[in-house]
Design a protein around this motif. Sequence first.
Motif, PDB file in Angstrom:
ATOM      1  N   VAL A  96       0.624  -4.680 -29.754  1.00 24.90           N
ATOM      2  CA  VAL A  96       1.181  -3.480 -29.142  1.00 24.90           C
ATOM      3  C   VAL A  96       2.513  -3.879 -28.507  1.00 24.90           C
ATOM      4  O   VAL A  96       2.561  -4.825 -27.713  1.00 24.90           O
ATOM      5  CB  VAL A  96       0.235  -2.895 -28.076  1.00 24.90           C
ATOM      6  CG1 VAL A  96       0.894  -1.688 -27.401  1.00 24.90           C
ATOM      7  CG2 VAL A  96      -1.100  -2.492 -28.705  1.00 24.90           C
ATOM      8  N   TYR A  97       3.551  -3.182 -28.868  1.00 20.73           N
ATOM      9  CA  TYR A  97       4.894  -3.469 -28.363  1.00 20.73           C
ATOM     10  C   TYR A  97       5.275  -2.445 -27.306  1.00 20.73           C
ATOM     11  O   TYR A  97       5.078  -1.243 -27.503  1.00 20.73           O
ATOM     12  CB  TYR A  97       5.909  -3.456 -29.507  1.00 20.73           C
ATOM     13  CG  TYR A  97       5.784  -4.675 -30.411  1.00 20.73           C
ATOM     14  CD1 TYR A  97       4.746  -4.781 -31.327  1.00 20.73           C
ATOM     15  CD2 TYR A  97       6.698  -5.721 -30.326  1.00 20.73           C
ATOM     16  CE1 TYR A  97       4.621  -5.901 -32.144  1.00 20.73           C
ATOM     17  CE2 TYR A  97       6.581  -6.846 -31.132  1.00 20.73           C
ATOM     18  CZ  TYR A  97       5.526  -6.925 -32.035  1.00 20.73           C
ATOM     19  OH  TYR A  97       5.402  -8.038 -32.830  1.00 20.73           O
ATOM     20  N   TYR A  98       5.824  -2.942 -26.187  1.00 18.10           N
ATOM     21  CA  TYR A  98       6.264  -2.082 -25.089  1.00 18.10           C
ATOM     22  C   TYR A  98       7.741  -2.319 -24.806  1.00 18.10           C
ATOM     23  O   TYR A  98       8.217  -3.466 -24.849  1.00 18.10           O
ATOM     24  CB  TYR A  98       5.510  -2.411 -23.801  1.00 18.10           C
ATOM     25  CG  TYR A  98       4.032  -2.140 -23.806  1.00 18.10           C
ATOM     26  CD1 TYR A  98       3.125  -3.172 -24.031  1.00 18.10           C
ATOM     27  CD2 TYR A  98       3.536  -0.866 -23.556  1.00 18.10           C
ATOM     28  CE1 TYR A  98       1.756  -2.941 -24.011  1.00 18.10           C
ATOM     29  CE2 TYR A  98       2.163  -0.619 -23.539  1.00 18.10           C
ATOM     30  CZ  TYR A  98       1.292  -1.662 -23.769  1.00 18.10           C
ATOM     31  OH  TYR A  98      -0.065  -1.424 -23.748  1.00 18.10           O
ATOM     32  N   CYS A  99       8.434  -1.249 -24.470  1.00 17.91           N
ATOM     33  CA  CYS A  99       9.736  -1.414 -23.834  1.00 17.91           C
ATOM     34  C   CYS A  99       9.524  -1.215 -22.333  1.00 17.91           C
ATOM     35  O   CYS A  99       8.591  -0.527 -21.907  1.00 17.91           O
ATOM     36  CB  CYS A  99      10.771  -0.454 -24.399  1.00 17.91           C
ATOM     37  SG  CYS A  99      10.384   1.310 -24.281  1.00 17.91           S
ATOM     38  N   ALA A 100      10.378  -1.837 -21.531  1.00 18.88           N
ATOM     39  CA  ALA A 100      10.208  -1.770 -20.084  1.00 18.88           C
ATOM     40  C   ALA A 100      11.541  -2.001 -19.384  1.00 18.88           C
ATOM     41  O   ALA A 100      12.400  -2.741 -19.874  1.00 18.88           O
ATOM     42  CB  ALA A 100       9.189  -2.802 -19.612  1.00 18.88           C
ATOM     43  N   ARG A 101      11.703  -1.383 -18.223  1.00 15.54           N
ATOM     44  CA  ARG A 101      12.910  -1.550 -17.409  1.00 15.54           C
ATOM     45  C   ARG A 101      12.666  -2.575 -16.310  1.00 15.54           C
ATOM     46  O   ARG A 101      11.614  -2.587 -15.673  1.00 15.54           O
ATOM     47  CB  ARG A 101      13.301  -0.208 -16.773  1.00 15.54           C
ATOM     48  CG  ARG A 101      14.673  -0.229 -16.102  1.00 15.54           C
ATOM     49  CD  ARG A 101      15.006   1.097 -15.426  1.00 15.54           C
ATOM     50  NE  ARG A 101      14.380   1.198 -14.114  1.00 15.54           N
ATOM     51  CZ  ARG A 101      14.776   2.064 -13.178  1.00 15.54           C
ATOM     52  NH1 ARG A 101      15.776   2.880 -13.421  1.00 15.54           N
ATOM     53  NH2 ARG A 101      14.154   2.113 -12.009  1.00 15.54           N
ATOM     54  N   TRP A 102      13.661  -3.414 -16.084  1.00 13.57           N
ATOM     55  CA  TRP A 102      13.624  -4.441 -15.034  1.00 13.57           C
ATOM     56  C   TRP A 102      14.791  -4.210 -14.097  1.00 13.57           C
ATOM     57  O   TRP A 102      15.926  -4.059 -14.533  1.00 13.57           O
ATOM     58  CB  TRP A 102      13.745  -5.819 -15.670  1.00 13.57           C
ATOM     59  CG  TRP A 102      13.911  -6.967 -14.718  1.00 13.57           C
ATOM     60  CD1 TRP A 102      15.072  -7.470 -14.201  1.00 13.57           C
ATOM     61  CD2 TRP A 102      12.862  -7.756 -14.164  1.00 13.57           C
ATOM     62  NE1 TRP A 102      14.802  -8.515 -13.369  1.00 13.57           N
ATOM     63  CE2 TRP A 102      13.464  -8.729 -13.335  1.00 13.57           C
ATOM     64  CE3 TRP A 102      11.464  -7.752 -14.299  1.00 13.57           C
ATOM     65  CZ2 TRP A 102      12.716  -9.677 -12.627  1.00 13.57           C
ATOM     66  CZ3 TRP A 102      10.737  -8.702 -13.615  1.00 13.57           C
ATOM     67  CH2 TRP A 102      11.359  -9.649 -12.789  1.00 13.57           C
ATOM     68  N   GLY A 103      14.503  -4.191 -12.795  1.00 13.38           N
ATOM     69  CA  GLY A 103      15.564  -4.018 -11.808  1.00 13.38           C
ATOM     70  C   GLY A 103      16.120  -5.361 -11.358  1.00 13.38           C
ATOM     71  O   GLY A 103      15.355  -6.227 -10.954  1.00 13.38           O
ATOM     72  N   HIS A 104      17.438  -5.505 -11.427  1.00 10.73           N
ATOM     73  CA  HIS A 104      18.062  -6.779 -11.052  1.00 10.73           C
ATOM     74  C   HIS A 104      17.862  -7.115  -9.579  1.00 10.73           C
ATOM     75  O   HIS A 104      17.859  -8.283  -9.207  1.00 10.73           O
ATOM     76  CB  HIS A 104      19.563  -6.744 -11.354  1.00 10.73           C
ATOM     77  CG  HIS A 104      19.886  -6.787 -12.802  1.00 10.73           C
ATOM     78  ND1 HIS A 104      19.313  -7.686 -13.671  1.00 10.73           N
ATOM     79  CD2 HIS A 104      20.737  -6.039 -13.541  1.00 10.73           C
ATOM     80  CE1 HIS A 104      19.803  -7.490 -14.894  1.00 10.73           C
ATOM     81  NE2 HIS A 104      20.670  -6.494 -14.840  1.00 10.73           N
ATOM     82  N   THR A 105      17.699  -6.091  -8.749  1.00  7.30           N
ATOM     83  CA  THR A 105      17.503  -6.349  -7.323  1.00  7.30           C
ATOM     84  C   THR A 105      16.068  -6.092  -6.890  1.00  7.30           C
ATOM     85  O   THR A 105      15.688  -6.440  -5.781  1.00  7.30           O
ATOM     86  CB  THR A 105      18.449  -5.478  -6.476  1.00  7.30           C
ATOM     87  OG1 THR A 105      18.264  -4.106  -6.829  1.00  7.30           O
ATOM     88  CG2 THR A 105      19.887  -5.882  -6.705  1.00  7.30           C
ATOM     89  N   GLN A 106      15.278  -5.467  -7.777  1.00  5.61           N
ATOM     90  CA  GLN A 106      13.869  -5.229  -7.456  1.00  5.61           C
ATOM     91  C   GLN A 106      12.967  -6.346  -7.982  1.00  5.61           C
ATOM     92  O   GLN A 106      11.937  -6.635  -7.410  1.00  5.61           O
ATOM     93  CB  GLN A 106      13.396  -3.896  -8.048  1.00  5.61           C
ATOM     94  CG  GLN A 106      13.875  -2.681  -7.311  1.00  5.61           C
ATOM     95  CD  GLN A 106      15.222  -2.205  -7.821  1.00  5.61           C
ATOM     96  OE1 GLN A 106      15.784  -2.773  -8.744  1.00  5.61           O
ATOM     97  NE2 GLN A 106      15.750  -1.154  -7.217  1.00  5.61           N
ATOM     98  N   TYR A 107      13.371  -6.959  -9.090  1.00  8.14           N
ATOM     99  CA  TYR A 107      12.652  -8.108  -9.668  1.00  8.14           C
ATOM    100  C   TYR A 107      11.267  -7.757 -10.167  1.00  8.14           C
ATOM    101  O   TYR A 107      10.315  -8.526  -9.983  1.00  8.14           O
ATOM    102  CB  TYR A 107      12.561  -9.261  -8.656  1.00  8.14           C
ATOM    103  CG  TYR A 107      13.901  -9.695  -8.122  1.00  8.14           C
ATOM    104  CD1 TYR A 107      14.303  -9.358  -6.840  1.00  8.14           C
ATOM    105  CD2 TYR A 107      14.770 -10.439  -8.918  1.00  8.14           C
ATOM    106  CE1 TYR A 107      15.542  -9.742  -6.354  1.00  8.14           C
ATOM    107  CE2 TYR A 107      16.005 -10.835  -8.439  1.00  8.14           C
ATOM    108  CZ  TYR A 107      16.380 -10.489  -7.156  1.00  8.14           C
ATOM    109  OH  TYR A 107      17.603 -10.872  -6.669  1.00  8.14           O
TER     110      TYR A 107
END
Lengths: 122, 112
Positions: A96-107
């Motif tokens: 199962v492939y997911y896309c996801a967002r990562w916050g540079h300041t939230q980590y």
Amino acid sequence: QVHLRQSGPGLVKPSQTLSLTCAISGDSVSSDSVAWNWIRQSPSRGLEWLGRTYYMSKWNYHYAVSVQSRITISPDTSKNQFSLQLNSVTPEDTAVYYCARWGHTQYYFDYWGQGTLVTVSS
Amino acid sequence: DIVMSQSSLSVPVTPGEPASISCRSSQSLLKSNGNTHLNWYLQKPGQSPQLLIYLGSNRASGVPDRFSVSGSGTDFTLKISRVEAEDVGVYYCMQGLQTPHTFGQGTKLEIK
């Protein structure tokens, strides 16, 4: 509210290319405060981070060593989306492939796509 | 790469009772600025992982205060003070200190 919508085929033949797209709403693929990632999940490998792209003065790309010779992550600013291409797939790429967002300041990964089961089989 | 290890594959719990899930990292997740780059996710059946805890011990928006984290450096424990039926799923720890970001193998919380 950010929403990530994945699309792409669920069946790919061995040796061919897996292609998935993640459409973004509520944010911009060009935002300089986040990175856009692909992660996959399989019973044998668990959750495995594959790579990311982000814009910070220029486009940046980072890939996992395990797939770096076969993977390309590409932003598409005209459609506000990003894509995953994985070449020369084998049955071991079934996941199962997911896309996801990562916050540079939230980590952390805060928003995920709905997941796409991709099966590699002839 | 940083290896994340979760010692239990499954934790059976009676509703209303506490539960603990352990996680260990192969190197310290404490950064010089004082942040601990450990996150916890819950994956409910048929869903994408959802953020529970970020930067060591901070609950994500909407996460009840029944959830807490103890530990530091390389050893961490996610605690649920009183388990509810809605808490079932697989819990993953994840390090955000460096790429490749790596996950534990997951601990399944099951209701007895």
